[in-house]
Design a protein around this motif. Structure first.
Motif, PDB file in Angstrom:
ATOM      1  N   ASP A  31       0.822  -1.199   0.000  1.00  0.00           N
ATOM      2  CA  ASP A  31       0.000   0.000   0.000  1.00  0.00           C
ATOM      3  C   ASP A  31       0.862   1.257   0.000  1.00  0.00           C
ATOM      4  OD1 ASP A  31      -2.747  -0.318  -0.115  1.00  0.00           O
ATOM      5  OD2 ASP A  31      -2.985   0.951   1.660  1.00  0.00           O
ATOM      6  N   GLY A  34       3.856   0.669  -3.079  1.00  0.00           N
ATOM      7  CA  GLY A  34       3.375   0.386  -4.428  1.00  0.00           C
ATOM      8  C   GLY A  34       3.572  -1.070  -4.829  1.00  0.00           C
ATOM      9  N   GLU A  35       2.798  -1.484  -5.843  1.00  0.00           N
ATOM     10  CA  GLU A  35       2.804  -2.871  -6.302  1.00  0.00           C
ATOM     11  C   GLU A  35       4.168  -3.302  -6.820  1.00  0.00           C
ATOM     12  OE1 GLU A  35       0.941  -5.528  -6.467  1.00  0.00           O
ATOM     13  OE2 GLU A  35      -0.819  -4.701  -5.486  1.00  0.00           O
ATOM     14  N   ASP A  36       4.975  -2.339  -7.259  1.00  0.00           N
ATOM     15  CA  ASP A  36       6.254  -2.688  -7.844  1.00  0.00           C
ATOM     16  C   ASP A  36       7.154  -3.402  -6.837  1.00  0.00           C
ATOM     17  OD1 ASP A  36       7.180  -2.558 -10.446  1.00  0.00           O
ATOM     18  OD2 ASP A  36       8.749  -1.146  -9.874  1.00  0.00           O
ATOM     19  N   ARG A  38       6.230  -5.733  -4.909  1.00  0.00           N
ATOM     20  CA  ARG A  38       5.794  -7.121  -4.715  1.00  0.00           C
ATOM     21  C   ARG A  38       6.816  -8.142  -5.220  1.00  0.00           C
ATOM     22  NH1 ARG A  38       0.871  -9.966  -3.939  1.00  0.00           N
ATOM     23  NH2 ARG A  38      -0.391  -8.097  -3.986  1.00  0.00           N
ATOM     24  N   ARG A 160       3.951  14.792  -8.172  1.00  0.00           N
ATOM     25  CA  ARG A 160       4.180  13.370  -7.953  1.00  0.00           C
ATOM     26  C   ARG A 160       5.301  12.824  -8.830  1.00  0.00           C
ATOM     27  NH1 ARG A 160      -0.958  12.923 -10.638  1.00  0.00           N
ATOM     28  NH2 ARG A 160      -0.708  11.835 -12.611  1.00  0.00           N
TER      29      ARG A 160
ATOM     30  N   ASP B 120      -3.471   7.698 -14.539  1.00  0.00           N
ATOM     31  CA  ASP B 120      -2.443   8.101 -13.581  1.00  0.00           C
ATOM     32  C   ASP B 120      -2.967   9.213 -12.665  1.00  0.00           C
ATOM     33  OD1 ASP B 120      -0.037   8.248 -12.288  1.00  0.00           O
ATOM     34  OD2 ASP B 120       0.971   9.412 -13.844  1.00  0.00           O
ATOM     35  N   ALA B 124      -3.495   8.766  -8.674  1.00  0.00           N
ATOM     36  CA  ALA B 124      -2.720   9.580  -7.742  1.00  0.00           C
ATOM     37  C   ALA B 124      -3.625  10.264  -6.721  1.00  0.00           C
ATOM     38  CB  ALA B 124      -1.909  10.617  -8.504  1.00  0.00           C
ATOM     39  N   PHE B 126      -6.504   9.170  -5.708  1.00  0.00           N
ATOM     40  CA  PHE B 126      -7.513   8.247  -5.200  1.00  0.00           C
ATOM     41  C   PHE B 126      -7.452   8.066  -3.689  1.00  0.00           C
ATOM     42  CE2 PHE B 126     -10.042   4.389  -4.897  1.00  0.00           C
ATOM     43  CZ  PHE B 126     -11.017   4.622  -5.853  1.00  0.00           C
ATOM     44  N   ARG B 127      -6.257   7.941  -3.159  1.00  0.00           N
ATOM     45  CA  ARG B 127      -6.149   7.693  -1.737  1.00  0.00           C
ATOM     46  C   ARG B 127      -6.660   8.874  -0.911  1.00  0.00           C
ATOM     47  NH1 ARG B 127      -2.159   4.805   1.444  1.00  0.00           N
ATOM     48  NH2 ARG B 127      -0.472   5.419   0.091  1.00  0.00           N
ATOM     49  N   ARG B 132      -8.024   4.777   0.274  1.00  0.00           N
ATOM     50  CA  ARG B 132      -7.401   3.513  -0.151  1.00  0.00           C
ATOM     51  C   ARG B 132      -6.866   3.690  -1.563  1.00  0.00           C
ATOM     52  NH1 ARG B 132     -10.495   1.210  -3.986  1.00  0.00           N
ATOM     53  NH2 ARG B 132     -12.711   1.694  -4.033  1.00  0.00           N
ATOM     54  N   ARG B 133      -6.032   2.750  -1.989  1.00  0.00           N
ATOM     55  CA  ARG B 133      -5.493   2.814  -3.343  1.00  0.00           C
ATOM     56  C   ARG B 133      -6.527   2.366  -4.366  1.00  0.00           C
ATOM     57  NH1 ARG B 133      -0.231   4.988  -3.649  1.00  0.00           N
ATOM     58  NH2 ARG B 133       1.163   4.014  -2.148  1.00  0.00           N
ATOM     59  N   ARG B 145       2.113  -5.047 -13.842  1.00  0.00           N
ATOM     60  CA  ARG B 145       3.105  -4.273 -13.106  1.00  0.00           C
ATOM     61  C   ARG B 145       4.082  -3.599 -14.068  1.00  0.00           C
ATOM     62  NH1 ARG B 145       3.554  -8.054  -8.755  1.00  0.00           N
ATOM     63  NH2 ARG B 145       5.206  -9.082  -9.912  1.00  0.00           N
ATOM     64  N   VAL B 154       2.147   4.499 -10.170  1.00  0.00           N
ATOM     65  CA  VAL B 154       2.604   3.767  -8.989  1.00  0.00           C
ATOM     66  C   VAL B 154       1.504   3.599  -7.943  1.00  0.00           C
ATOM     67  CG1 VAL B 154       5.036   4.336  -9.222  1.00  0.00           C
ATOM     68  CG2 VAL B 154       3.544   5.921  -8.032  1.00  0.00           C
ATOM     69  N   ASP B 155       0.491   4.469  -7.976  1.00  0.00           N
ATOM     70  CA  ASP B 155      -0.499   4.483  -6.898  1.00  0.00           C
ATOM     71  C   ASP B 155      -1.669   3.553  -7.194  1.00  0.00           C
ATOM     72  OD1 ASP B 155       0.840   6.662  -5.458  1.00  0.00           O
ATOM     73  OD2 ASP B 155       0.290   7.808  -7.228  1.00  0.00           O
ATOM     74  N   TYR B 156      -1.461   2.267  -7.067  1.00  0.00           N
ATOM     75  CA  TYR B 156      -2.551   1.317  -7.303  1.00  0.00           C
ATOM     76  C   TYR B 156      -2.236   0.029  -6.575  1.00  0.00           C
ATOM     77  CZ  TYR B 156       0.608  -1.172 -10.357  1.00  0.00           C
ATOM     78  OH  TYR B 156       1.682  -1.881 -10.831  1.00  0.00           O
ATOM     79  N   ARG B 157      -3.237  -0.780  -6.400  1.00  0.00           N
ATOM     80  CA  ARG B 157      -3.047  -2.112  -5.846  1.00  0.00           C
ATOM     81  C   ARG B 157      -3.631  -3.127  -6.801  1.00  0.00           C
ATOM     82  NH1 ARG B 157      -2.246  -3.322  -0.596  1.00  0.00           N
ATOM     83  NH2 ARG B 157      -2.025  -5.398  -1.486  1.00  0.00           N
ATOM     84  N   ILE B 158      -3.004  -4.305  -6.862  1.00  0.00           N
ATOM     85  CA  ILE B 158      -3.540  -5.381  -7.689  1.00  0.00           C
ATOM     86  C   ILE B 158      -4.379  -6.310  -6.818  1.00  0.00           C
ATOM     87  CG2 ILE B 158      -2.913  -7.476  -8.945  1.00  0.00           C
ATOM     88  CD1 ILE B 158      -0.584  -5.935 -10.140  1.00  0.00           C
TER      89      ILE B 158
END
Lengths: 365, 322
Positions: A31, A34-36, A38, A160, B120, B124, B126-127, B132-133, B145, B154-158
């Protein structure tokens, strides 16, 4: 024994030694970082199916300890020595780190200086007497974005991208041209809406969505979609940042050199452009004075205006200490982290971590 | 004692039918003694070759690990399952079936989002807005990814999704998806749209070779035979044989090659002019030959065209050798 030396140094600062659990909830790291991240985590699962990872750094686990221990804003100093775990292509995934984290100090510049002083002292104790030091400070760039009064969309995009000069330059070029990227949107419709009262325009867009029987799915409300749709209208109407704004920002990012000269260089640039960054420059100078008070030779520190981290909880000062075997220590201010971890507003926080193994490679005994 | 050359073929569904048809066309008919329950097969009339029937994603993994020599699977699974795929496997030839695009799709209601750059912006902010992401549902964790990183997002979750991914936004499990689509109709039915620059990969089934499998004299020899037949079939499929009663065959052949890419396969032979012409240019070539005075021109299909060179084998053996 190196770890004893480091523990002594940490204790001498009055920091509490902590040893966060090796197994951490993976969610927090993904969180925040970032997912990178993982693909570099060692992941496993708890019996309840929760995703766990071997700790990939100390900052976030120490921050969790801090939050568990009482009010988020209280003052506390922590230190640690131990292994962290990240997948690496051709080397062991376990690496020893030592470092300190400081929470709740309102005298930010002095706290920054203490942290850097610790990193330098630790390097010396480990046999690297004269490491190269590089510093940066994103708050100068952020102050410049504010002072220019940029449209919110451009301000957010540029902010950003700080820390990634290539993308930042590309974004600056687009922002200068434009005309907004307009996202290729239906320009005529946007132009017709442009200038109408925000609430009225938003109502029109919400109505259109419902007439088209498009139900908002995917966690965004119709209002939110309408709002950004209209933001595009502002951009499409030509609210870019202008040639002048763009060249000022890239001029600012270009500034680098001995830290004691950089303050003047920034002041000269802002004076000639008529942009007021005095508060941020003042803070920069206070920090340098605090460095000097800690016995750090500021003329030997390299300042680089474009240097920063692309993690949104880093909030200003960052540094890097380099020796013969590469980067030995990295640190910085992360006032946003505690808030991101769910503890209300920002809390002043600064810290650094040293890669112990790299001292041994470097031949320093 | 060296082991056989192992070819992994999908164990079920249309992919299996298409793969068998492909090998069949190349004169390599796959037999499965004991019927569909048997997970090992052979190629009729070709010793030293074994067929392993595996699931498509297993095939990708086995290729990466060197457990099989050749395999038929989608490029999407190769890219997703194998880290640094180009160092471990080689895509020998695309097979023309199993076509699907891996795409980024967002709810149609997001009228403000048309490109990855828009996404993007949304990610960015969203949180700050939702605490939350932004969540992306997909089974393509690695491709996603990489693609998002290329676009600086970068600002996301899978959210890992193992089926019915397209329903995730509606059910609230995610905000957008990355999935394969062939016609786009499933996406449309779920009120999703593909971003303008949101096609990550145009995938199709490929014949793929493992670079780390046990390549020795025996398996290389089998490989050469197999690729030779595949190549001969592929060449034949894309060519037509044209024959015309014309003199000065040699001179005309040179002209035909320049004009239509048609080649004279038997330059030393006398008799009528014979050309192998790319199928798409056949009618142009015929018209031209009649203009040159040919009274009769015949056009025929070919089953196989074996040539001296074997580019597929040459490319692959260069890779294995290197």
């Amino acid at each position: 024994m190196t770890s004893d030396t480091l523990k002594r140094l940490i204790a001498a600062r009055g920091s509490i030694m902590v040893d966060p659990p090796l197994l951490q909830p993976a969610d927090v790291f993904l969180d925040l970082a970032g997912e990178d991240l993982r693909r570099r985590l060692y992941l496993t699962q708890g019996p309840d199916g929760a995703e766990l990872c071997l700790r990939p750094d100390f900052t976030i686990p120490v921050c969790r300890i801090h939050l568990d221990g009482g009010a988020a804003g209280r003052r506390a100093e922590y230190g640690y020595v131990g292994p962290i775990f990240r997948h690496r292509a051709s080397a062991s995934g376990a690496v020893t780190q030592a470092g300190v984290e400081s929470f709740g100090r309102a005298d930010r510049e002095a706290a920054d200086a203490d942290t850097l002083a610790f990193a330098i002292e630790a390097c010396r104790a480990m046999g690297v007497a004269d490491p190269a030091i590089r510093i940066g400070d994103s708050s100068l760039f952020v102050a410049a974005l504010d002072a220019l009064g940029l449209p919110a969309a451009w301000r957010a995009r540029l902010h950003r991208l700080f820390g990634d000069r290539v993308r930042l330059d590309r974004c600056l070029a687009r922002a200068a041209e434009d005309a907004g990227n307009g996202a290729g949107g239906p320009a005529g419709f946007l132009a017709a809406l442009e200038g109408s009262a925000p609430e009225a325009a938003r109502a029109v867009v919400e109505d259109l969505l419902s007439i088209a029987r498009i139900n908002p799915v995917g966690g965004r409300t119709a209002g939110e979609i309408a709002e950004r749709f209209l933001e595009q209208a502002t951009l499409a109407a030509g609210a870019g940042i202008g040639e002048k704004g763009a060249s000022f920002l890239s001029g600012l990012l270009d500034i680098h050199g001995p830290a004691d000269k950089a303050g003047d260089a920034i002041a000269d640039l802002t004076a000639s452009a008529g942009v007021d960054l005095s508060a941020a420059i003042e803070s920069y100078r206070r920090r340098l004075a605090a460095f000097a008070a800690n016995g750090i030779d500021v003329s030997r520190i390299e300042f680089s205006a474009e240097f920063g981290r692309r993690l949104d909880y880093y909030s200003g000062f960052v540094f890097e200490v380099e020796g013969p075997a590469g980067v030995l220590a990295r640190g910085g201010r992360y006032d946003g982290l505690v808030a991101h971890m769910g503890a209300g507003g920002p809390v002043p926080a600064v810290g650094c971590a040293l890669w112990i193994d790299r001292f041994e490679i470097g031949g320093a005994k | 004692m060296t082991g056989p050359l192992v070819i992994a073929v999908p164990s079920k569904g249309r992919l299996q039918e298409n793969a068998n048809a492909f090998f069949g066309r190349a004169g390599l008919s796959v037999t499965q003694p004991g019927g569909a329950r048997n997970y090992r097969g052979r190629i009729a009339g070709l010793d030293g070759v074994e067929i392993a029937f595996l699931s498509a994603s297993e095939i990708a993994r086995e290729l990466a690990a060197g457990g099989v020599h050749l395999g038929v699977t989608g490029e999407d699974l190769i890219r997703e399952t194998i880290a640094d795929a180009d160092a471990k496997v080689m895509l020998v030839t695309p097979l023309g079936f199993g076509n699907a695009d891996v795409v980024v799709a967002v709810p149609e209601a997001w009228i403000d989002v048309r490109s990855m750059a828009d996404l993007d912006d949304v990610a960015a902010g969203f949180r700050a807005r939702h605490g939350r992401r932004l969540r992306v549902a997909t089974k393509y964790l690695n491709i996603t990814r990489t693609f998002f990183a290329e676009h600086g997002i970068v600002d996301y979750r899978i959210v890992e999704s193992l089926g019915a991914t397209e329903g995730a936004p509606a059910s609230g499990a995610a905000d957008l998806i990355v999935d394969i689509t062939t016609t786009g109709s499933t996406l449309a039915a779920n009120a999703l749209k593909v971003l303008d620059d949101g096609v990550m990969l145009r995938s199709e089934a490929n014949l793929v070779a493992s670079l780390s499998a046990d390549w020795n004299a025996a398996t290389l020899d089998r490989l050469k035979i197999i690729l030779d037949r595949i190549e001969a079939e592929e060449r034949a499929r894309t060519m037509r044989e044209i024959r015309a009663d014309l003199a000065d065959a040699a001179g005309l052949a040179t002209e035909a090659e320049a004009a239509f890419g048609a080649r004279a396969p038997f330059p030393a032979a006398g008799g009528p002019l014979t050309l192998h012409c790319p199928a798409k240019r056949v009618y142009d070539c015929v018209a031209w030959l009649r203009g040159k005075g040919a009274a009769t021109v015949t056009v025929g299909r070919l089953d196989y065209v074996f040539a001296a060179d074997n580019p597929l084998y040459a490319a692959l053996s260069a890779h294995i050798g290197g």
